[in-house]
Design a protein around this motif. Structure first.
Motif, mmCIF file in Angstrom:
data_model
loop_
_atom_site.group_PDB
_atom_site.id
_atom_site.type_symbol
_atom_site.label_atom_id
_atom_site.label_comp_id
_atom_site.label_asym_id
_atom_site.label_seq_id
_atom_site.Cartn_x
_atom_site.Cartn_y
_atom_site.Cartn_z
ATOM 1 N N SER A 346 9.314 -19.568 -18.202
ATOM 2 C CA SER A 346 8.498 -20.195 -19.246
ATOM 3 C C SER A 346 8.716 -21.705 -19.263
ATOM 4 O O SER A 346 7.769 -22.476 -19.490
ATOM 5 N N ASP A 347 9.935 -22.147 -18.993
ATOM 6 C CA ASP A 347 10.178 -23.593 -18.873
ATOM 7 C C ASP A 347 9.434 -24.175 -17.672
ATOM 8 O O ASP A 347 8.819 -25.250 -17.762
ATOM 9 N N MET A 348 9.487 -23.478 -16.536
ATOM 10 C CA MET A 348 8.820 -23.982 -15.334
ATOM 11 C C MET A 348 7.321 -24.121 -15.544
ATOM 12 O O MET A 348 6.713 -25.123 -15.148
ATOM 13 N N ILE A 349 6.709 -23.115 -16.155
ATOM 14 C CA ILE A 349 5.268 -23.159 -16.403
ATOM 15 C C ILE A 349 4.912 -24.349 -17.286
ATOM 16 O O ILE A 349 3.877 -25.008 -17.095
ATOM 17 N N CYS A 350 5.790 -24.674 -18.229
ATOM 18 C CA CYS A 350 5.525 -25.763 -19.175
ATOM 19 C C CYS A 350 6.048 -27.113 -18.687
ATOM 20 O O CYS A 350 5.975 -28.110 -19.423
ATOM 21 N N GLY A 351 6.572 -27.166 -17.460
ATOM 22 C CA GLY A 351 7.063 -28.426 -16.908
ATOM 23 C C GLY A 351 8.333 -28.927 -17.558
ATOM 24 O O GLY A 351 8.610 -30.124 -17.566
ATOM 25 N N ILE A 352 9.146 -28.010 -18.090
ATOM 26 C CA ILE A 352 10.395 -28.370 -18.757
ATOM 27 C C ILE A 352 11.559 -28.200 -17.783
ATOM 28 O O ILE A 352 11.719 -27.146 -17.167
ATOM 29 N N SER A 353 12.377 -29.210 -17.645
ATOM 30 C CA SER A 353 13.540 -29.143 -16.758
ATOM 31 C C SER A 353 14.562 -28.156 -17.308
ATOM 32 O O SER A 353 14.810 -28.110 -18.517
ATOM 33 N N ASN A 354 15.151 -27.362 -16.425
ATOM 34 C CA ASN A 354 16.161 -26.386 -16.831
ATOM 35 C C ASN A 354 17.343 -26.490 -15.883
ATOM 36 O O ASN A 354 17.173 -26.438 -14.659
ATOM 37 N N GLU A 355 18.526 -26.605 -16.428
ATOM 38 C CA GLU A 355 19.727 -26.837 -15.611
ATOM 39 C C GLU A 355 20.070 -25.675 -14.696
ATOM 40 O O GLU A 355 20.838 -25.832 -13.735
#
Length: 433
Positions: A346-355
Motif C-alpha cells: 500500500s505504501d508502494m502504490i501511494c509512492g511512500i518510502s518504506n524502510e
C-alpha cells in the motif's frame, strides 16, 4: 475436510464480475494478503477492487493455525549469520510492526484475539536454541529460555517470545471484507498490461497486485525457480490439553500446538508437496498415544510457499513490470507475512518510502542453495514418465492417496481426482491426456 474456522460462521457473499470496469488498483487474490492490502489502500483513498476465483479466504488463509508472532522458527541466528546484525534486526522490526498493526485492528474487531506466549522448541539440539538466544541478544531482543515445556514430548528446551497472539482469522477478515469492493467466482485468465481479463468482463487499472499465494505469471519474476511449496496437517481435538501458549518444533517435520477454546490444534506431518509425509496419520497416532481420551472434531491441511532464503518476496513483480506487484513466500508465517505485505504494498502504490522495502524485494539475488534443490526437483519430475502432467510447466503429477489429489512436486500445483485445480501456480484444470 473443513477447518474449524469455517464452522458456524456467517460468510459474506460478493457478486461475480459481469461487466467491464475501471479502478485505481486491482488486487488478484482474496486471501488475507489481498484483503489487508485492499483495506489499507482504501484507507489511503485509493480506489481498489479485489477479485477471487472462488470464495474469499477459501484456500490457504482458511487453513491456517492463526498464530500471530514475529518468532519465525529459529530464523534470527540464520539471518545474523547470513546477512549480519543490521538485516537481522530489520527483519525483527518489520515483523514487529506487522504484529502491532494486528493488535491495533483487533482491538475493535470481535475475533477471539488472545495474547499468548510463543515457543520454538527442539527435541534434539540445545545448541540451536542457545545460538538463537545469542543472536536475539545481539540484535537487542530479550527472549526467554525455557528449560521445560508443558508438552507430552521430551524436549531440550525452548526459546520464548512473550506476549504474542492468536485469533480467529475469518472473524477478523470477514469484518474487514464487508467494507471492500470484492468480486468472487471471478477468475483472471490473463493480463494485458494492467488490464485483467475474466470470463465475463475486464478490469482496467493503474496498478495490479498479485496475491494468489504462488504468483501465477510465469513470464516474469522466475517464481517457478524461487519458490517451492510445503504441505502440513492439523487436527482439532477435544478432551486433550490446555497448553497455555503456542508451540512449534524448530524442525519442519515436527509438531505444533495451540488451543482454540476447548480444542487443541495439533499440527505436523509436513512434507514438500508431491512428496511423501506423515499427513494426518502421524497426528492421529500421536493423539492416540498421548491423549487417549481425546476426540477429533476437525481436520484440514495447509500449503505454504517457501522462499529461497526464508524471507518473503514483497514488492514489484519483476524489474521489467512497472505497476505490477506481488507478495509470496511467507515460509509458514503467513499472518505477519500478509500484514507486512499489505503495509509495504500500500505504501508502494501511494509512492511512500518504506524502510523495509529493499529487504523483501523479489528482485534480490536468487543464488542460494535451495535454488539448486528446486532445480533438481524440477528436472527430475520433468523427466519422470507420467500419464498426467501439470499444465503449469509440464511436470509429472503424483497421486496423493491421503487427500485424493494429483500433486506436483516441482511447484506445488494440486488437482482434484477429476482434474479441477486446487492449488496454483497452475491457472487451469487438467486436460484429458
Amino acid at each position: 475436510m473443513d477447518p474449524l474456522w469455517q464452522a458456524n460462521i456467517k460468510r459474506p457473499t460478493f457478486p461475480t464480475l459481469k461487466s467491464n470496469i475501471k479502478t485505481d488498483t486491482l488486487v488478484i487474490g482474496g486471501g488475507i494478503a489481498g484483503l489487508l492490502t485492499a483495506y489499507f489502500l482504501q484507507q489511503k483513498g485509493v480506489r481498489c477492487v479485489v477479485v477471487e476465483k472462488d470464495r474469499i479466504c477459501g484456500s490457504t488463509t482458511g487453513n491456517t493455525t492463526a498464530k500471530i508472532t514475529y518468532q519465525h522458527g529459529l530464523i534470527y541466528h540464520k539471518l545474523l549469520k547470513a546477512y549480519g546484525n543490521e538485516k537481522a534486526a530489520l527483519y525483527l522490526k518489520a515483523n514487529r510492526t506487522a504484529f502491532d498493526r494486528y493488535r491495533e485492528l483487533c482491538a475493535s474487531i470481535d475475533c477471539s484475539y488472545e495474547t499468548r506466549n510463543n515457543y520454538v522448541y527442539s527435541i534434539d539440539s540445545r545448541k540451536k536454541l542457545e545460538d538463537e538466544m545469542d543472536a536475539l541478544s545481539t540484535i537487542g531482543y530479550a527472549a526467554k529460555f525455557c528449560e521445560t515445556l508443558p508438552l507430552p514430548i521430551d524436549t531440550v528446551g525452548g526459546v520464548c517470545f512473550e506476549s504474542q497472539a492468536q485469533f480467529h482469522p475469518l472473524e477478523f477478515l470477514f469484518s474487514i471484507a464487508r467494507s471492500l469492493t470484492i468480486y468472487e467466482h471471478t477468475f483472471v485468465r490473463g493480463l494485458s498490461g494492467t488490464t485483467a481479463v475474466t470470463d465475463e468482463g475486464s478490469i482496467q487499472s493503474d496498478s495490479v497486485i498479485v496475491t494468489t499465494h504462488f504468483p501465477f505469471l510465469n513470464t516474469h519474476g522466475s517464481y517457478f525457480l524461487k519458490l517451492y511449496q510445503h504441505r502440513s496437517y492439523v487436527i482439532a481435538i477435544e478432551h486433550a490439553q490446555q497448553v497455555d501458549g503456542m508451540y512449534v518444533d524448530d524442525s519442519k517435520t515436527g509438531f505444533s500446538f495451540r488451543n482454540y477454546k476447548d480444542l487443541l490444534l495439533l499440527g505436523g506431518g509436513s512434507h514438500r508437496t508431491g512428496k511423501r509425509g506423515g499427513c494426518w496419520d502421524k497426528l492421529r497416532d500421536f493423539a492416540r498415544q498421548h491423549y487417549p481420551d481425546s476426540e477429533e472434531r476437525y481436520f484440514w491441511a495447509a500449503q505454504d510457499c517457501m522462499s529461497l532464503d526464508n524471507i518473503p518476496y514483497i514488492g514489484p513483480y519483476s524489474k521489467r513490470t512497472p505497476n505490477l506487484y506481488t507478495a509470496s513466500g511467507f515460509n509458514k508465517w503467513g499472518m505477519t507475512g500478509a500484514m507486512l505485505s499489505a503495509l509495504l504494498l500500500s505504501d508502494m502504490i501511494c509512492g511512500i518510502s518504506n524502510e523495509f522495502s529493499h529487504m523483501f524485494s523479489p528482485s534480490r539475488s536468487i543464488l542460494k542453495p535451495q535454488l539448486f534443490l528446486n532445480g533438481f526437483e524440477s528436472v527430475t519430475n520433468l523427466l519422470t514418465p507420467s500419464r498426467k502432467r501439470c499444465p503449469h510447466l509440464g511436470c509429472a503429477l503424483k497421486w496423493n492417496p491421503h487427500e485424493h489429489s494429483w500433486d506436483c512436486a516441482c511447484h506445488g500445483s494440486r488437482f482434484s481426482e477429476h482434474g479441477k485445480v486446487l492449488d496454483n501456480p497452475a491457472n487451469g484444470d487438467l486436460k484429458d491426456p
